[in-house]
Design a protein around this motif. Sequence first.
Motif, PDB file in Angstrom:
ATOM      1  N   ASP A   6       0.832  -1.211   0.000  1.00  0.00           N
ATOM      2  CA  ASP A   6       0.000   0.000   0.000  1.00  0.00           C
ATOM      3  C   ASP A   6       0.863   1.256   0.000  1.00  0.00           C
ATOM      4  OD1 ASP A   6      -2.362  -1.429  -0.066  1.00  0.00           O
ATOM      5  OD2 ASP A   6      -2.713  -1.283   2.104  1.00  0.00           O
ATOM      6  N   TYR A   7       1.896   1.264   0.814  1.00  0.00           N
ATOM      7  CA  TYR A   7       2.826   2.400   0.884  1.00  0.00           C
ATOM      8  C   TYR A   7       3.478   2.630  -0.475  1.00  0.00           C
ATOM      9  CZ  TYR A   7       6.931   5.086   2.481  1.00  0.00           C
ATOM     10  OH  TYR A   7       7.909   6.039   2.650  1.00  0.00           O
ATOM     11  N   LEU A   8       3.999   1.549  -1.083  1.00  0.00           N
ATOM     12  CA  LEU A   8       4.667   1.667  -2.378  1.00  0.00           C
ATOM     13  C   LEU A   8       3.698   2.097  -3.472  1.00  0.00           C
ATOM     14  CD1 LEU A   8       6.960  -1.471  -2.183  1.00  0.00           C
ATOM     15  CD2 LEU A   8       7.665   0.925  -1.979  1.00  0.00           C
ATOM     16  N   ASN A   9       2.506   1.521  -3.498  1.00  0.00           N
ATOM     17  CA  ASN A   9       1.515   1.908  -4.516  1.00  0.00           C
ATOM     18  C   ASN A   9       1.120   3.366  -4.390  1.00  0.00           C
ATOM     19  OD1 ASN A   9       1.487  -0.629  -5.727  1.00  0.00           O
ATOM     20  ND2 ASN A   9      -0.162  -1.372  -4.419  1.00  0.00           N
ATOM     21  N   ASN A  10       1.007   3.867  -3.160  1.00  0.00           N
ATOM     22  CA  ASN A  10       0.702   5.280  -2.938  1.00  0.00           C
ATOM     23  C   ASN A  10       1.827   6.169  -3.477  1.00  0.00           C
ATOM     24  OD1 ASN A  10      -0.667   7.598  -1.815  1.00  0.00           O
ATOM     25  ND2 ASN A  10       0.816   7.524  -0.146  1.00  0.00           N
ATOM     26  N   ILE A  11       3.066   5.790  -3.213  1.00  0.00           N
ATOM     27  CA  ILE A  11       4.222   6.557  -3.701  1.00  0.00           C
ATOM     28  C   ILE A  11       4.254   6.545  -5.229  1.00  0.00           C
ATOM     29  CG2 ILE A  11       6.754   6.629  -3.791  1.00  0.00           C
ATOM     30  CD1 ILE A  11       5.615   7.482  -1.056  1.00  0.00           C
ATOM     31  N   ILE A  12       4.058   5.379  -5.838  1.00  0.00           N
ATOM     32  CA  ILE A  12       4.086   5.269  -7.301  1.00  0.00           C
ATOM     33  C   ILE A  12       2.990   6.136  -7.924  1.00  0.00           C
ATOM     34  CG2 ILE A  12       3.692   3.667  -9.227  1.00  0.00           C
ATOM     35  CD1 ILE A  12       5.167   1.528  -7.470  1.00  0.00           C
ATOM     36  N   LEU A  13       1.797   6.116  -7.362  1.00  0.00           N
ATOM     37  CA  LEU A  13       0.700   6.940  -7.864  1.00  0.00           C
ATOM     38  C   LEU A  13       1.027   8.428  -7.747  1.00  0.00           C
ATOM     39  CD1 LEU A  13      -2.185   7.066  -9.007  1.00  0.00           C
ATOM     40  CD2 LEU A  13      -3.012   7.018  -6.643  1.00  0.00           C
ATOM     41  N   GLN A  14       1.614   8.823  -6.632  1.00  0.00           N
ATOM     42  CA  GLN A  14       2.011  10.214  -6.413  1.00  0.00           C
ATOM     43  C   GLN A  14       3.031  10.657  -7.470  1.00  0.00           C
ATOM     44  OE1 GLN A  14       3.552  10.696  -2.460  1.00  0.00           O
ATOM     45  NE2 GLN A  14       4.250  12.770  -2.817  1.00  0.00           N
ATOM     46  N   ILE A  15       4.004   9.808  -7.751  1.00  0.00           N
ATOM     47  CA  ILE A  15       5.035  10.133  -8.742  1.00  0.00           C
ATOM     48  C   ILE A  15       4.422  10.220 -10.140  1.00  0.00           C
ATOM     49  CG2 ILE A  15       7.142   9.289  -9.858  1.00  0.00           C
ATOM     50  CD1 ILE A  15       7.792   7.980  -7.061  1.00  0.00           C
ATOM     51  N   GLU A  16       3.585   9.266 -10.489  1.00  0.00           N
ATOM     52  CA  GLU A  16       2.943   9.283 -11.813  1.00  0.00           C
ATOM     53  C   GLU A  16       2.092  10.533 -12.004  1.00  0.00           C
ATOM     54  OE1 GLU A  16       0.928   5.517 -12.033  1.00  0.00           O
ATOM     55  OE2 GLU A  16       2.753   4.483 -12.684  1.00  0.00           O
TER      56      GLU A  16
END
Length: 191
Positions: A6-16
């Motif tokens: 969940d943490y990683l997916n949130n970061i990836i979405l933020q970057i995208e």
Amino acid sequence: MIFSDDYLNNIILQIENASKNKDKDFFCSSRDVFQARIDSYALQEGRYLESAIIGEIGNNTFDHNWDFAEGHARGTYLNLYEYKNTVILADFGRGIRNSLEKVCNAKDDTDAVKIAFTEQISGRAPEQSGNGLKFVLENVKKKNWSLYFQSGTGCCIITNENVIFKSTNTDIIGCLGILVFDGGNNESICK
């Protein structure tokens, strides 16, 4: 675990999202902009070793990428302040495996990430460099900090002075690095 899905997916979405919006608050389009932000961070926070580690990871964007994924921002994503004791870097460039393909034959993304962090090798042949990510690994371990680094499906995870290379189901374009400078306290999850 500090680097949960969940943490990683949130970061990836933020970057995208920042990439699609070409957000100049987070994307450094040139090495000069990137270096100025790191220098400012070092002076304001008094984090000089941390800044050197950030520089080693982020400068790879400018040293190894000529093409970036269509529709994404060029340069390095750099988020220094949003998460406590945490710095996030990313790019939408070639990735580690493609960068190393002329100098070694990595069998997959995980093998390429492992080679980049453990062997003296440079994707800029015939240049005899390639120590930057080894410097990162050694210092993150020594300081008991944490690192999540991914390129393609290959990951390097450093926590509690342990280093793990593994494959993930999420395939990313370019590279993602999350550095946690907390001495093993894992406080970065809180904003």
